[in-house]
Design a protein around this motif. Sequence first.
Motif, PDB file in Angstrom:
ATOM      1  N   PRO A  51       0.802  -1.324   0.051  1.00 61.45           N
ATOM      2  CA  PRO A  51      -0.121  -0.062  -0.013  1.00 61.45           C
ATOM      3  C   PRO A  51       0.841   1.329   0.062  1.00 61.45           C
ATOM      4  N   CYS A  52       0.385   2.447  -0.701  1.00 59.33           N
ATOM      5  CA  CYS A  52       0.966   3.603  -0.721  1.00 59.33           C
ATOM      6  C   CYS A  52       0.213   4.497  -0.361  1.00 59.33           C
ATOM      7  N   LEU A  53       0.035   5.481   0.573  1.00 59.47           N
ATOM      8  CA  LEU A  53      -0.831   6.595   0.856  1.00 59.47           C
ATOM      9  C   LEU A  53      -0.385   7.812   0.567  1.00 59.47           C
ATOM     10  N   VAL A  54      -1.037   8.666   0.011  1.00 57.03           N
ATOM     11  CA  VAL A  54      -0.654  10.011  -0.688  1.00 57.03           C
ATOM     12  C   VAL A  54      -1.726  11.033  -0.477  1.00 57.03           C
ATOM     13  N   TYR A  66      -6.941  11.762   1.103  1.00 54.74           N
ATOM     14  CA  TYR A  66      -5.924  10.698   0.898  1.00 54.74           C
ATOM     15  C   TYR A  66      -6.432   9.867   0.098  1.00 54.74           C
ATOM     16  N   ALA A  67      -5.519   9.133  -0.566  1.00 53.95           N
ATOM     17  CA  ALA A  67      -5.418   8.195  -1.663  1.00 53.95           C
ATOM     18  C   ALA A  67      -4.594   6.977  -1.224  1.00 53.95           C
ATOM     19  N   TRP A  82      -5.260  -1.126  -6.969  1.00 54.51           N
ATOM     20  CA  TRP A  82      -6.789  -0.746  -6.457  1.00 54.51           C
ATOM     21  C   TRP A  82      -6.526   0.406  -5.488  1.00 54.51           C
ATOM     22  N   LEU A  83      -7.859   0.984  -5.088  1.00 57.17           N
ATOM     23  CA  LEU A  83      -7.703   2.466  -4.578  1.00 57.17           C
ATOM     24  C   LEU A  83      -8.749   2.337  -3.402  1.00 57.17           C
ATOM     25  N   HIS A  84      -8.327   2.972  -2.198  1.00 58.50           N
ATOM     26  CA  HIS A  84      -9.282   3.258  -1.128  1.00 58.50           C
ATOM     27  C   HIS A  84      -8.987   4.616  -0.752  1.00 58.50           C
ATOM     28  N   LEU A  85      -9.965   5.221  -0.304  1.00 58.25           N
ATOM     29  CA  LEU A  85      -9.975   6.909  -0.232  1.00 58.25           C
ATOM     30  C   LEU A  85     -10.494   7.306   1.235  1.00 58.25           C
ATOM     31  N   ALA A 134       2.283  -1.124  -6.343  1.00 58.99           N
ATOM     32  CA  ALA A 134       1.967   0.553  -6.639  1.00 58.99           C
ATOM     33  C   ALA A 134       2.827   1.438  -5.884  1.00 58.99           C
ATOM     34  N   TYR A 135       3.548   2.496  -6.431  1.00 63.59           N
ATOM     35  CA  TYR A 135       3.824   3.495  -5.544  1.00 63.59           C
ATOM     36  C   TYR A 135       3.706   4.771  -6.289  1.00 63.59           C
ATOM     37  N   ALA A 136       3.063   5.754  -5.561  1.00 68.96           N
ATOM     38  CA  ALA A 136       2.774   6.778  -5.917  1.00 68.96           C
ATOM     39  C   ALA A 136       3.164   8.174  -5.435  1.00 68.96           C
ATOM     40  N   ASN A 137       3.410   8.966  -6.198  1.00 67.78           N
ATOM     41  CA  ASN A 137       3.859  10.608  -5.660  1.00 67.78           C
ATOM     42  C   ASN A 137       3.141  11.474  -6.599  1.00 67.78           C
TER      43      ASN A 137
END
Length: 195
Positions: A51-54, A66-67, A82-85, A134-137
Motif C-alpha cells: 500500500p502507498c498512502l498519498v 488521501y488516496a 486498487w484504490l481506497h480513499l 503500486a507506488y505513487a507520488n
Amino acid sequence: RISSFELSLPGAKSCREGSMAEKRGTTYKLQKQGQLIRPRPEMPAPGPYYPCLVSMSSVRAFPFDYALYFSTDHDTEEGGIWLHLCNGDPTEAANWVSYDDAVEAGRFDHLDQKPSANPIYLDTVQGDGHTETAYANVIDSTVYLTYHKNNCGHNQATLLATSTDGINFSRLNGDADSIILDYEPSERHGDGHTG
C-alpha cells in the motif's frame, strides 16, 4: 505482538497523539493502528499488497484528502492497482471508503470518464499478467504511479503511468515502451526483478 516502538532519527516529522510536529534529532513513537481498510471480497487474494498512502490536496477537484493505492500480491491472473480513499484522519478506520463505494455514492461524477470499479488501473499493453506493487507520488498536481509487470524488460521491470485526476492513468509513453527501471541480470546481482 508489537503495538508500538520508538525510532530515533535526526530531523523529520514526529507523530504525537495524532498530530504532526516538526522535531530535530529526537525520538519518535510509532503506534500500530490496527486494520484500517477491508478489501472488497472480489479482490483476488492475497492482498492488499504494497500500500502507498498519498495526500491528494494538490490534485484538482479530488474529493478526498488521501488516496491509498495498492495491488494484489503476484495474482496469477491480471491483478491490478486498487484504490481506497480517506477524508480526515487516515488513522481512523471510519474515514475510509473503497473506490467502488465512492463511485456508487457519486463522489467522482465530475469525471466524464473513470474506471467503473476497482481495480482502477491495469496495464494491458506491455508485459504479462498482473500490474502490481503500486507506488505513487504527487508532483505539481500530477500523480506519478510506478508499478511492476512480468515478462517486461529482462524479467519484472518498473513502469510509469501518470494521472492529473488521481483516477485515470496513462502509460508514460502510451503504447510505446514505458519501462523506467530495468537491468541486465548478467551485469548485476539478481534476475532482472526490479521490485
